[in-house]
Scaffold this active site. Structure first.
Site, short mmCIF file in Angstrom:
data_model
loop_
_atom_site.label_atom_id
_atom_site.label_comp_id
_atom_site.label_asym_id
_atom_site.label_seq_id
_atom_site.Cartn_x
_atom_site.Cartn_y
_atom_site.Cartn_z
N CYS A 4 88.73 19.96 -41.71
CA CYS A 4 89.34 19.19 -42.80
C CYS A 4 90.11 17.99 -42.30
O CYS A 4 90.09 16.93 -42.91
CB CYS A 4 90.28 20.07 -43.60
SG CYS A 4 89.42 21.34 -44.50
N SER A 39 85.63 21.56 -17.97
CA SER A 39 86.52 20.45 -18.29
C SER A 39 87.91 20.74 -17.74
O SER A 39 88.48 21.79 -18.02
CB SER A 39 86.58 20.26 -19.80
OG SER A 39 87.54 19.28 -20.10
C1 LIG Z 1 86.92 21.20 -25.05
C2 LIG Z 1 85.52 21.64 -25.07
C3 LIG Z 1 84.47 20.76 -24.78
C4 LIG Z 1 84.70 19.28 -24.54
O1 LIG Z 1 85.34 19.02 -23.34
P1 LIG Z 1 86.04 17.58 -23.13
O2 LIG Z 1 86.45 17.56 -21.70
O3 LIG Z 1 87.18 17.53 -24.08
O4 LIG Z 1 85.00 16.56 -23.42
C5 LIG Z 1 83.18 21.24 -24.75
N1 LIG Z 1 82.92 22.54 -24.99
C6 LIG Z 1 83.90 23.42 -25.27
C7 LIG Z 1 83.55 24.84 -25.51
C8 LIG Z 1 85.23 23.01 -25.33
O5 LIG Z 1 86.18 23.88 -25.63
#
Ligand SMILES: *Cc1c(COP(=O)(O)O)cnc(C)c1O
Length: 395
Positions: free
Chosen positions: A324, A199
């Site tokens: 939470c 991501s």
């Molecule tokens: C942030 C994260 C995601 C999700 O990624 P997005 O681009 O926000 O959808 C998935 N897995 C892990 C381990 C993350 O830290």
């Protein structure tokens, strides 16, 4: 002083990433699927980004699919392997108890459709054991999905060993590498990874753009139907600017990885050293197998949420890892997975730092957290009972 210490949640867009995306928002805004030269500029940028991303994980550009982020890449990888398995009568999926919800909720959805899911223990240190995985593998196992580094406690899994075992058994292996990409070396060939999620916003690209790597031969199922973008596997006009930024940010992060790590480690170690001096505190997860920037600790007798709000008043952005805030009173599934009692897991704090942080900021955190913990304990009925010996200390 303002201190951003929540880089595991998201990061700022770097100057490099911003510079890479701006031309595709302004002068070169053509649709990459258009036939005229103006659109072809965007198509070339996509191809270049694909080559860059492939290079930094040792993949082929044809194995790179751009998505809307890590969640979509995780969803598509898991659903694809499940559909592929089901066609061969294989309906067993293996993962771990402390995956991101993008993985866990996709598995839960498949479970409702009749798949069987085994979630491996991650033990007290937050590390999966190879022998546990080996014991869980069955003739009908269709997928192993295990994260590279955990987003809450930062522990790193033995990915190359897991990959080798899966390859030997002929089982597709998906890895959620969202917390590792740009922060740790990834080699999908050497690590025998069949699918991998990244991501952009976790390594200084904008939010809403990600990557699914799928080894040639892995048949992908489309999650989004429509046009023939991404070789027919992910419809929708490409986020050209975001993709260009992601590639530029990944390149920058990978090229400066050693230097960034060398800057982050002393800051992280100082946080661990100073905050561990707080009585009845605990570091969560193995420090031996760890991403550079993530610090997760518990402080007995306080609520993580109160701690976060008071840190916010002091200009510090951190996270608790507890759910939470989303209306549920359940503590973090990750902290429960490493065996923490509910009461302890409620008093958690995650600080995730990056190369943009400074030692002065770390000093501010190290001065502020002990004061806030002491203040909150002063008002806590639970802490009062602990002090009077009316309930036993758990840490
Ligand atoms: C942030 C994260 C995601 C999700 O990624 P997005 O681009 O926000 O959808 C998935 N897995 C892990 C381990 C993350 O830290």
């Amino acid at each position: 002083m303002f201190v951003y210490a929540d880089n595991a949640a998201t990061t700022s867009v770097s100057k490099t990433a911003l510079d890479a995306m701006l031309p595709f928002l302004t002068e070169s805004y053509g649709n990459p699927s258009s036939l005229y030269a103006f659109g072809q500029k965007a198509a070339e940028a996509l191809q270049e980004a694909r080559e860059t991303v492939a290079h930094f994980i040792n993949a082929d550009p044809r194995e790179i699919y751009f998505t809307s982020g890590g969640s979509e890449a995780d969803n598509q990888a898991i659903v694809s392997a499940a559909r592929l398995g089901a066609r061969k009568g294989k309906k067993h999926l293996i993962s771990t108890k402390f995956e991101h919800h993008a993985v866990l909720h996709t598995l839960a959805k498949l479970e409702k459709e009749g798949f069987e899911v085994t979630l491996l223990d991650v033990h007290e240190d937050g590390v999966v054991r190879l022998e546990d995985l080996e014991a869980a593998i069955r003739p009908d196992t269709a997928l192993v999905t295990i994260m590279f580094a955990n987003n809450e406690i930062g522990t790193v899994q033995p990915i190359a060993e897991i990959g080798a075992l899966c390859r030997e058994k002929g089982i597709p292996f998906h890895c959620d590498a969202v917390q590792a990409a740009g922060h740790m070396p990834i080699d999908v060939k050497a690590m025998n990874i069949d699918m991998l999620a990244m991501s952009g916003h976790k390594f200084h690209a904008p939010k809403g753009v990600g990557v699914l790597y799928a080894r040639r031969g892995m048949v992908l199922t489309s999650i989004i139907e429509g046009g023939a973008q991404e070789r027919g596997k992910r419809a929708g006009t490409e986020n050209v600017a975001g993709i260009a930024a992601l590639a530029a940010a990944l390149k920058e992060s990978c090229e400066h990885m050693e230097e960034n790590t060398a800057k982050i480690i002393p800051m992280r170690d100082k946080l661990f050293a100073e905050l561990s001096k707080i009585p009845h505190s605990k570091i969560n997860g193995s420090l031996e197998h760890h991403v550079p920037g993530t610090v997760n600790m518990c402080f007995e007798g306080i609520e993580g949420e109160s701690l976060l709000l008071m840190l916010d008043d002091q200009g510090i952005c951190a996270s608790s890892g507890s759910a939470c805030t989303s209306g549920s009173l359940d503590p973090s599934h990750v902290l429960l997975a490493i065996g923490l009692p509910h009461e302890v897991a409620h008093g958690s704090l995650r600080l995730s730092i990056g190369e943009y942080n400074t030692m002065e900021e770390i000093d501010h955190i190290c001065e502020t957290v002990p004061k806030v913990v002491e203040y909150l304990r002063g008002m806590s009925p639970v802490w009062d009972e602990l002090q009077k010996g009316e309930r036993p200390h758990l840490i």
